[in-house]
Design an enzyme around this catalytic site. Structure first.
Site, PDB file in Angstrom:
ATOM      1  N   ASN A  11       1.442   5.149 -13.683  1.00 21.28           N
ATOM      2  CA  ASN A  11       1.188   5.438 -12.541  1.00 21.28           C
ATOM      3  C   ASN A  11       0.969   6.793 -11.948  1.00 21.28           C
ATOM      4  O   ASN A  11       1.813   7.656 -11.886  1.00 21.28           O
ATOM      5  CB  ASN A  11       1.974   4.769 -11.474  1.00 21.28           C
ATOM      6  CG  ASN A  11       1.677   5.010  -9.930  1.00 21.28           C
ATOM      7  OD1 ASN A  11       1.029   5.864  -9.493  1.00 21.28           O
ATOM      8  ND2 ASN A  11       2.137   3.989  -8.857  1.00 21.28           N
TER       9      ASN A  11
ATOM     10  N   LYS B 214       2.436   8.488  -8.761  1.00 19.46           N
ATOM     11  CA  LYS B 214       3.924   8.770  -8.821  1.00 19.46           C
ATOM     12  C   LYS B 214       3.975   9.827  -9.779  1.00 19.46           C
ATOM     13  O   LYS B 214       4.984  10.655  -9.249  1.00 19.46           O
ATOM     14  CB  LYS B 214       4.600   7.660  -9.863  1.00 19.46           C
ATOM     15  CG  LYS B 214       5.020   6.419  -8.953  1.00 19.46           C
ATOM     16  CD  LYS B 214       5.729   5.530  -9.812  1.00 19.46           C
ATOM     17  CE  LYS B 214       6.495   4.558  -9.139  1.00 19.46           C
ATOM     18  NZ  LYS B 214       7.368   3.663 -10.028  1.00 19.46           N
TER      19      LYS B 214
ATOM     20  N   ASP C  26      11.895   3.489 -10.717  1.00 19.44           N
ATOM     21  CA  ASP C  26      11.242   2.105 -10.189  1.00 19.44           C
ATOM     22  C   ASP C  26      11.445   2.211  -8.667  1.00 19.44           C
ATOM     23  O   ASP C  26      12.628   2.546  -8.173  1.00 19.44           O
ATOM     24  CB  ASP C  26      12.176   0.851 -10.975  1.00 19.44           C
ATOM     25  CG  ASP C  26      11.392  -0.207 -10.768  1.00 19.44           C
ATOM     26  OD1 ASP C  26      10.280  -0.315 -11.640  1.00 19.44           O
ATOM     27  OD2 ASP C  26      11.805  -1.157  -9.943  1.00 19.44           O
TER      28      ASP C  26
ATOM     29  N   GLY D  43      -0.693   2.349  -2.862  1.00 19.57           N
ATOM     30  CA  GLY D  43       0.371   1.404  -2.844  1.00 19.57           C
ATOM     31  C   GLY D  43       0.645   1.097  -1.320  1.00 19.57           C
ATOM     32  O   GLY D  43      -0.337   0.501  -0.437  1.00 19.57           O
TER      33      GLY D  43
ATOM     34  N   ASP E 182       1.756   2.946   0.938  1.00 21.55           N
ATOM     35  CA  ASP E 182       1.670   4.226   1.687  1.00 21.55           C
ATOM     36  C   ASP E 182       0.934   4.002   3.251  1.00 21.55           C
ATOM     37  O   ASP E 182       1.456   4.548   4.304  1.00 21.55           O
ATOM     38  CB  ASP E 182       1.141   5.482   1.184  1.00 21.55           C
ATOM     39  CG  ASP E 182       1.796   6.205   0.130  1.00 21.55           C
ATOM     40  OD1 ASP E 182       3.158   5.746   0.490  1.00 21.55           O
ATOM     41  OD2 ASP E 182       1.600   7.132  -0.117  1.00 21.55           O
TER      42      ASP E 182
ATOM     43  N   HIS F  21      11.699   8.515  -0.304  1.00 20.99           N
ATOM     44  CA  HIS F  21      12.703   7.934  -1.290  1.00 20.99           C
ATOM     45  C   HIS F  21      12.708   8.595  -2.410  1.00 20.99           C
ATOM     46  O   HIS F  21      13.577   8.911  -3.062  1.00 20.99           O
ATOM     47  CB  HIS F  21      12.395   6.463  -1.646  1.00 20.99           C
ATOM     48  CG  HIS F  21      11.097   6.080  -1.683  1.00 20.99           C
ATOM     49  ND1 HIS F  21       9.628   6.609  -1.178  1.00 20.99           N
ATOM     50  CD2 HIS F  21      10.257   5.397  -2.595  1.00 20.99           C
ATOM     51  CE1 HIS F  21       8.646   6.113  -1.875  1.00 20.99           C
ATOM     52  NE2 HIS F  21       8.898   5.418  -2.486  1.00 20.99           N
TER      53      HIS F  21
HETATM   54  P1  IMP Z   1       7.134   0.461  -9.065  1.00 14.95           P
HETATM   55  O1  IMP Z   1       8.198   1.416  -9.150  1.00 14.95           O
HETATM   56  O2  IMP Z   1       5.892   0.968  -9.813  1.00 14.95           O
HETATM   57  O3  IMP Z   1       7.551  -0.975  -9.911  1.00 14.95           O
HETATM   58  O4  IMP Z   1       6.486   0.143  -7.469  1.00 14.95           O
HETATM   59  C1  IMP Z   1       6.616  -1.126  -6.988  1.00 14.95           C
HETATM   60  C2  IMP Z   1       5.299  -1.063  -6.167  1.00 14.95           C
HETATM   61  O5  IMP Z   1       5.714  -0.172  -4.775  1.00 14.95           O
HETATM   62  C3  IMP Z   1       4.173  -0.675  -6.501  1.00 14.95           C
HETATM   63  O6  IMP Z   1       3.167  -1.677  -6.123  1.00 14.95           O
HETATM   64  C4  IMP Z   1       3.974   0.749  -5.873  1.00 14.95           C
HETATM   65  O7  IMP Z   1       2.453   0.931  -5.904  1.00 14.95           O
HETATM   66  C5  IMP Z   1       4.704   0.738  -4.853  1.00 14.95           C
HETATM   67  N1  IMP Z   1       5.377   1.918  -4.308  1.00 14.95           N
HETATM   68  C6  IMP Z   1       6.383   2.508  -5.096  1.00 14.95           C
HETATM   69  N2  IMP Z   1       6.650   3.806  -4.716  1.00 14.95           N
HETATM   70  C7  IMP Z   1       5.393   3.945  -3.680  1.00 14.95           C
HETATM   71  C8  IMP Z   1       5.060   4.853  -2.655  1.00 14.95           C
HETATM   72  O8  IMP Z   1       5.636   6.236  -2.799  1.00 14.95           O
HETATM   73  N3  IMP Z   1       4.113   4.854  -1.816  1.00 14.95           N
HETATM   74  C9  IMP Z   1       3.501   3.579  -1.796  1.00 14.95           C
HETATM   75  N4  IMP Z   1       3.738   2.611  -2.531  1.00 14.95           N
HETATM   76  C10 IMP Z   1       4.496   2.655  -3.520  1.00 14.95           C
END
Ligand code: IMP
Length: 186
Positions: A13, A16, A69, A142, A144, A166
């Site tokens: 990602n 991120k 994560d 995501g 947001d 976070h």
């Molecule tokens: P993971 O950490 O990549 O497994 O994230 C889980 C889900 O939460 C994914 O669909 C990410 O796009 C979403 N996500 C994680 N952090 C954020 C953020 O800061 N903003 C928006 N979506 C997030």
């Protein structure tokens, strides 16, 4: 030639990584990018998922690495989607979440950052409280466009996301530990 970074962030990602690079850069740590799709354990614990990803990342890049994560926990849905946030984003998405959430809209975003250098495996977690907006606002990635933080804007519209999220909070904890450890080993 000296490396242009202190450690790498492993993820598929780019959003991120770009947030993590900006946040750690402001704290004095240069972050490189190791772009890859990491093995993701099925678990209801973000910490276990992050630890698994960190070990997988280190076995591939063979240098000090951090992974993250994250999950969105919605109170009226008993913490759903939580550790399943990625799957839920890819399936029902923000529109589906907006349909599911009732009148109680409080939610938390949680981040676990895990460091691995082959010897040490260490995790740092943090969360930010907020609520789910009534409609999508802004064009962020995501969740947001539907997560509203302390400035009453969705993260997609907030100028404060990288100083309050976070991810910021977990990376700040990580950076304090990392900089202290680096000093004591130099
Ligand atoms: P993971 O950490 O990549 O497994 O994230 C889980 C889900 O939460 C994914 O669909 C990410 O796009 C979403 N996500 C994680 N952090 C954020 C953020 O800061 N903003 C928006 N979506 C997030």
């Amino acid at each position: 030639m000296p490396l242009s970074y202190d450690l790498v962030f492993a993820s598929s990602n780019r959003h991120k990584y770009s947030e993590a690079r900006q946040i750690l850069g402001s704290l004095g740590i240069k972050l490189g990018f190791f772009r890859c799709r990491l093995e993701e354990l099925q678990s209801d614990s973000l910490a276990k998922i992050a630890a698994g990803k960190a070990k997988d990342a280190f076995s591939r890049c063979k240098r000090p690495v951090i992974v993250e994560d994250a999950g969105l926990f919605i109170d009226s849905l008993g913490g759903f989607p939580g550790p399943y946030s990625s799957y839920v984003q890819d399936t029902i998405g923000n529109r589906g979440i907006l349909k599911l959430v009732g009148s109680k809209r409080s939610a938390r975003f949680v981040s676990v950052v895990t460091y691995c250098d082959g010897r040490l495996l260490k995790s740092f977690d943090a969360s930010v409280s907020g609520h789910i907006s009534r409609r999508q606002s802004g064009s962020g990635w995501g969740y947001d466009p539907i997560f509203v933080g302390s400035d009453s804007e969705t993260f997609a519209r907030s100028r404060l996301k990288n100083e309050s999220s976070h991810r910021y909070r977990a990376l700040k904890k990580f950076s304090s530990w990392y900089l202290r450890t680096q000093k004591s080993t130099c």
